[in-house]
Every structure is written in C-alpha cells, then in structure tokens.
Design a protein around this motif. Sequence first.
Motif, PDB file in Angstrom:
ATOM      1  N   UNK A   1       0.893  -1.250   0.042  1.00 56.35           N
ATOM      2  CA  UNK A   1       0.036   0.022   0.045  1.00 56.35           C
ATOM      3  C   UNK A   1       0.866   1.382   0.248  1.00 56.35           C
ATOM      4  N   UNK A   2       0.222   2.466   0.132  1.00 52.67           N
ATOM      5  CA  UNK A   2       0.682   3.661   0.093  1.00 52.67           C
ATOM      6  C   UNK A   2       1.517   3.924   1.530  1.00 52.67           C
ATOM      7  N   UNK A   3       2.700   4.655   1.367  1.00 52.09           N
ATOM      8  CA  UNK A   3       3.792   4.909   2.781  1.00 52.09           C
ATOM      9  C   UNK A   3       3.838   6.311   2.775  1.00 52.09           C
ATOM     10  N   UNK A   4       3.073   6.868   3.647  1.00 54.06           N
ATOM     11  CA  UNK A   4       3.028   8.409   3.746  1.00 54.06           C
ATOM     12  C   UNK A   4       3.810   8.706   4.819  1.00 54.06           C
ATOM     13  N   UNK A   5       3.647  10.048   5.532  1.00 52.94           N
ATOM     14  CA  UNK A   5       4.383  10.609   6.578  1.00 52.94           C
ATOM     15  C   UNK A   5       4.008   9.791   7.839  1.00 52.94           C
ATOM     16  N   UNK A   6       3.075   9.085   8.048  1.00 52.58           N
ATOM     17  CA  UNK A   6       2.688   8.715   9.285  1.00 52.58           C
ATOM     18  C   UNK A   6       3.488   7.298   9.327  1.00 52.58           C
ATOM     19  N   UNK A   7       3.532   6.519   8.030  1.00 54.90           N
ATOM     20  CA  UNK A   7       4.170   5.150   8.029  1.00 54.90           C
ATOM     21  C   UNK A   7       5.972   5.624   8.154  1.00 54.90           C
ATOM     22  N   UNK A   8       6.076   6.873   7.672  1.00 56.74           N
ATOM     23  CA  UNK A   8       7.457   7.059   7.828  1.00 56.74           C
ATOM     24  C   UNK A   8       8.040   7.258   9.281  1.00 56.74           C
ATOM     25  N   UNK A   9       7.372   7.988  10.081  1.00 62.70           N
ATOM     26  CA  UNK A   9       7.537   8.019  11.565  1.00 62.70           C
ATOM     27  C   UNK A   9       7.674   6.823  12.168  1.00 62.70           C
ATOM     28  N   UNK A  10       6.497   6.041  11.828  1.00 64.85           N
ATOM     29  CA  UNK A  10       6.298   4.530  12.562  1.00 64.85           C
ATOM     30  C   UNK A  10       7.599   3.782  12.282  1.00 64.85           C
ATOM     31  N   UNK A  11       7.979   3.940  11.143  1.00 66.69           N
ATOM     32  CA  UNK A  11       9.189   2.971  10.484  1.00 66.69           C
ATOM     33  C   UNK A  11      10.247   3.515  11.360  1.00 66.69           C
ATOM     34  N   UNK A  12      10.726   4.142  12.231  1.00 75.56           N
ATOM     35  CA  UNK A  12      11.855   4.497  12.842  1.00 75.56           C
ATOM     36  C   UNK A  12      11.322   4.572  14.475  1.00 75.56           C
ATOM     37  N   UNK A  13      10.285   4.084  14.911  1.00 76.40           N
ATOM     38  CA  UNK A  13      10.114   3.810  16.355  1.00 76.40           C
ATOM     39  C   UNK A  13      11.297   3.091  17.307  1.00 76.40           C
ATOM     40  N   UNK A  14      11.702   2.232  16.491  1.00 79.39           N
ATOM     41  CA  UNK A  14      12.505   1.263  17.512  1.00 79.39           C
ATOM     42  C   UNK A  14      13.991   2.198  17.727  1.00 79.39           C
ATOM     43  N   UNK A  15      14.234   2.969  17.028  1.00 78.86           N
ATOM     44  CA  UNK A  15      15.354   3.963  17.171  1.00 78.86           C
ATOM     45  C   UNK A  15      15.401   4.492  18.753  1.00 78.86           C
ATOM     46  N   UNK A  16      14.060   4.722  19.195  1.00 78.86           N
ATOM     47  CA  UNK A  16      13.736   5.462  20.501  1.00 78.86           C
ATOM     48  C   UNK A  16      13.606   4.190  21.547  1.00 78.86           C
ATOM     49  N   UNK A  17      13.896   2.950  21.221  1.00 79.10           N
ATOM     50  CA  UNK A  17      13.797   1.919  22.130  1.00 79.10           C
ATOM     51  C   UNK A  17      15.068   1.013  22.350  1.00 79.10           C
TER      52      UNK A  17
ATOM     53  N   UNK B   1      20.573  -0.398  11.556  1.00 80.33           N
ATOM     54  CA  UNK B   1      19.823  -1.113  10.382  1.00 80.33           C
ATOM     55  C   UNK B   1      18.779   0.278  10.138  1.00 80.33           C
ATOM     56  N   UNK B   2      18.220   1.021  11.076  1.00 83.57           N
ATOM     57  CA  UNK B   2      17.478   2.009  10.897  1.00 83.57           C
ATOM     58  C   UNK B   2      18.088   3.200  10.163  1.00 83.57           C
ATOM     59  N   UNK B   3      19.284   3.699  10.373  1.00 82.70           N
ATOM     60  CA  UNK B   3      20.188   4.572   9.853  1.00 82.70           C
ATOM     61  C   UNK B   3      20.383   4.040   8.279  1.00 82.70           C
ATOM     62  N   UNK B   4      20.447   2.863   8.051  1.00 90.24           N
ATOM     63  CA  UNK B   4      20.830   2.374   6.843  1.00 90.24           C
ATOM     64  C   UNK B   4      19.570   2.558   5.793  1.00 90.24           C
ATOM     65  N   UNK B   5      18.416   2.227   6.445  1.00 87.57           N
ATOM     66  CA  UNK B   5      17.015   2.347   5.905  1.00 87.57           C
ATOM     67  C   UNK B   5      16.699   3.757   5.587  1.00 87.57           C
ATOM     68  N   UNK B   6      17.114   4.865   6.468  1.00 90.19           N
ATOM     69  CA  UNK B   6      16.900   6.316   6.186  1.00 90.19           C
ATOM     70  C   UNK B   6      17.757   6.787   5.231  1.00 90.19           C
ATOM     71  N   UNK B   7      19.021   6.397   5.123  1.00 85.18           N
ATOM     72  CA  UNK B   7      20.075   6.745   4.105  1.00 85.18           C
ATOM     73  C   UNK B   7      19.577   6.167   2.586  1.00 85.18           C
ATOM     74  N   UNK B   8      19.219   5.004   2.496  1.00 81.01           N
ATOM     75  CA  UNK B   8      18.836   4.220   1.387  1.00 81.01           C
ATOM     76  C   UNK B   8      17.676   4.973   0.723  1.00 81.01           C
TER      77      UNK B   8
END
Length: 558
Positions: A320-336, A343-350
């Motif tokens: 489905x469509x990935x918008x701004x809310x999905x973007x924020x959600x994708x990086x939630x584990x960085x706070x945990x 891995x999340x920095x690689x996702x951000x960069x890629x």
Amino acid sequence: MTLRSRALATGAAVATLLASGALLAPSATAAPAAGTAPASSRTSAATSARSYTPPAPVWGSCSSSSLKDAKAECAKVTVPLDYDHPDGTKIKIAISRVAHTTKQDQGVMLVNPGGPGGSGLGLATLGQYVPDGAGDSYDWIGFDPRGVGDSEPAVSCDPTFAGYDRPRYVPASPALSEAWFAKTNAYTDACAKKNGPILDHLTTVDSAKDMESIRKALGEKKINYYGFSYGTYLGQVYGTLYPKRLRRVVFDGTVDPRKIWYDANLDQDEAFDVNIDIWFGWVADHDSVYHLGTTQKAVRSLFYRTEEKLYADPVKGKGGQLGGSEWIDAFLYAGYYQSSWTGLAETFSRFVRDDDVKALEAAYLDSSGYDADDPKADNGYAVYLGVQCTDTRDWPQKWSTWEKDSWRIFRKAPYETWANTWYNEPCRHWPAQQQKELKIDGRKVKSLLMVNETLDAATPYAGSLEVRKRFPKARLIAEPGGTTHAGSLYGNACVDDRIAAYLATGELPKRKSGKKADVTCDPLPRPEPAARSAAAKKQAERSSTKELSTLRRAALPR
C-alpha cells in the motif's frame, strides 16, 4: 502506552512543528464516554480468586517451532471469565513450559513480555539466556494473558487498523482531527460488535488472578516471576494481591504506578523525543557512512522534511501507500533499542539517497506489526486498549483535555506526541467498564531485583525509583545514560551476571539509603556501523527470533 507497541501491542509519532498551539474544537461525532463500574474492593477480588481452583493442565506439543526445538510443552488453563462468579463462564489461558534440567528444582518462573497485549508463550525459552546456567534450575512458564494469542477467546476488532496511508498525525486542521475521530470511533464500534463480555474482564487485576490460577493449576506453593515493561506492572499488581506467593522477582523497565495510564503516555512523549534526538546525533557522528548530515540539527531537519514530502506525495509499497505517518512509525525502534540504530540509519539513508521503498516498507512492517494476511493482526492492540482503558477511571473523557496536553507537549517534543495521542484516544470511548485503580503496595513482597536504563523512554526511570520506594525489599540496578528499553539478558555482563546470581542464590545487592539505585552498570556501548561488538551481534541474533521480536513489540508504548 504499550507501553505503545503499535499493532503491537503492538503503534508511531509525529511531524514537523506546524502548530501555533491553538486548540481545536472536539469532534461532534466522538462516541460517548465509557461507563464506569461501581466501586469494588480489590482485596475481595483477591478473595474471589482464591475460591477458584482450576484443573491441572494437560501438557502436549507446542505449535511453535522454536518451542519445539526447546523441548517445550504447551497446555491451557481453564479460568473464570469473571472471578466474582467463579462458577460462571470459563475462558482458557495458553501456557508453555521448558522444564528445569538440573537436579536442583527452584520451582516455576512465570514470564510476561509486556504490552499489554504481548504474547508470552515463546518466553518459556528465556532461561537459556541467563548466564552461568542459572536459569536451568527453573521451570520457565510462558503464557498468553487473557485475550491474547493462543488464549481463548482472542480479542480482535479490525485487523486493518494499522494499515497503510493513515491520516497525518499532527491535527493542524479540524478536518484532520475529524479523520482520526472517524477512524478510532469505527475501531471501538468494531470492538463492541466483535467481542463479547470479555471486554469487561481484561484488566491487569484479572490477569494477576489468572497468574494465581496458573500457580494453583501447577500445584506450586509459590512462583518466581520475570516481568518486562508492562509485565512489571502486572507483577506489582500480583505482589499487592498475593505477596506471600512470590519468591524471586525480576522487573526490567518498571512502570510507574502513579501514572496509570494517561500520564504515563505524556511522560513517554517527552522521553521519546530525547531518544530520537540522541539517535539523530549518532547518525550525524557517522556521516561518513550514512551521508545524512554532519550535525544533529541537519539530520533532524532532513528526517522531518522527508516526512512532509511523504505526506504530500506518498510512495507505493508492495502492500500500500507509505506516507508521513508510516515514515514516523518505521523509525520507532530507534527510541527503544540501540541495537536498531545501524539498521534504521541504513534504511533512512537508502530511502533518501536511493529511493529504496522496499527498505522503508520493511522497517514500517517490522515496527507496526501489521500483517495483511493475519485476520487477527490487531490482537495486541485490541488487548492493549482493553487493559489500559479499563484499568483505571483516570482517562480524561473530554477531548479538550487531550488536545490541550498534546499541543503543550508537542511544542517541545514533536516526535511521538500526536501519534501516541491517537493511539490511545480510543480510551475516551472504549466499550467496556472502567474499574477503580488498584493501589500498589509492595511492603509484604520479600524479594525483588529491578533493572532500568535511565533514558528508557517507554518506562522512564522515575518509575523504578517509585516502585523501589513502595517495595522496601527491592534492589535497583541502574544503567546511567542508557536508552534501551527492557534490555536485560542481552549481553551486558554487569547486569546479566547479577540477575544470574540472584536467580541462583536469592542474594540481592546491599540496599542503599535514599532515593537512588543500589547498583550502577554502564549500558552497552553504542553500536559502530562497521564493526559491531560481540554483545551487539548476540543481541541482533536473539532479536531475530519471532518470539523475542514479539517481546520487543509488546514492550513498546502504543
């Protein structure tokens, strides 16, 4: 709060500093406030639980391959839906067991992963991760709390709720608020239609009474207990109701009993903003690898600009469509978890540099727990709401209260605030009775070892200090500056060796006077993109298992 894992348990967060702070009018379509139950004595509730003795479990094979590999057995314990009426309707609690392998038998160790809403069956395998074989003398008992996973019935409302292309989190216009009201009201309406009377019996007190039934079904005089995140609150409740039934207890990531549950979410909003900024700074420190900016400010700006770009022009993923809310959600584990940073920095960069939508979608699905092929994908979230919305009468019923608090915190903590608000907003109109909150009293619990990193965002450190005060026999291990949530038995020898010693002998560190930790340990070092430490590699390997990934999601706030 799930202790918000988002689907969970399952949920994600916020956007740019758009708002001036003007308050919006409450929705005209908001559902009426949830009902409240008559006041009742929780001591009498404990008495009613003591009046029920379940049949002994009939052990058989487990469906999980990892449990099979661990030679675990599985069963179900029959318990009352309502302990005030023990002869009435019955439900079933799924349990698992990995038996002790030593001559010494230290009894059963019940484990809860958090959430609320997290499946705990897989945690029967946790004993193997205790150093020096100190877990081998226990029977490790995993269980799915009532309403969860393999327990019967399992609660579900709308498995598509955490799906793609959701409204903007920050309600910069009345229309955005109305979009969220429509979405959350539809969810609670579905919960009312699809689930029966179990919605009135999902409180933490109910689950504590189920633990007591498990104890009796297993024929044990006492239990040992290991609770992560929300599981620490379940342990506090059990210890308040049945203090003489507890032997050795470990809490990791301790819930603050003063803030059940609305205020706990407000605390998380600020704490997650601190941690995501720490991650932005770490990414900047490794600009030679990720090329996302050389300062924390630059990385943060790029992160939120990307969010806005996706709100304006979502990208198409496989599901489905990935918008701004999905973007924020994708990086939630960085706070945990620090272990997620590389891995999340690689996702951000890629994504930013190479338009890699596949990497972004994978991170979003991992964080949210959403699965289009699972007809009960929202089970964790539904139980999360079912527990937290009914545990207390302190949820504000007026939208204006939520709105005012969220805008106030958002001004200084934009990352998670509004996402967390919408994740929990169904508690304004949850279709079940709210109960009088139990006052936590640990004075009669004879032994407790607690662990907390001081920048844990899901369960802020102040909660551990409060529980240490309420449990005079408790000892607290603090990890100053650590940002990981509920990370014990993940390779920090200073912490894990003390847990092993406690489980082996019952010996606790000496208690210090004052409002402070009894022991301090350095947290695990921050990861390096090129060469990860042996401890970090071990942590990554363990987190790849389905059960421990579920543990992580279940421990998250929302």
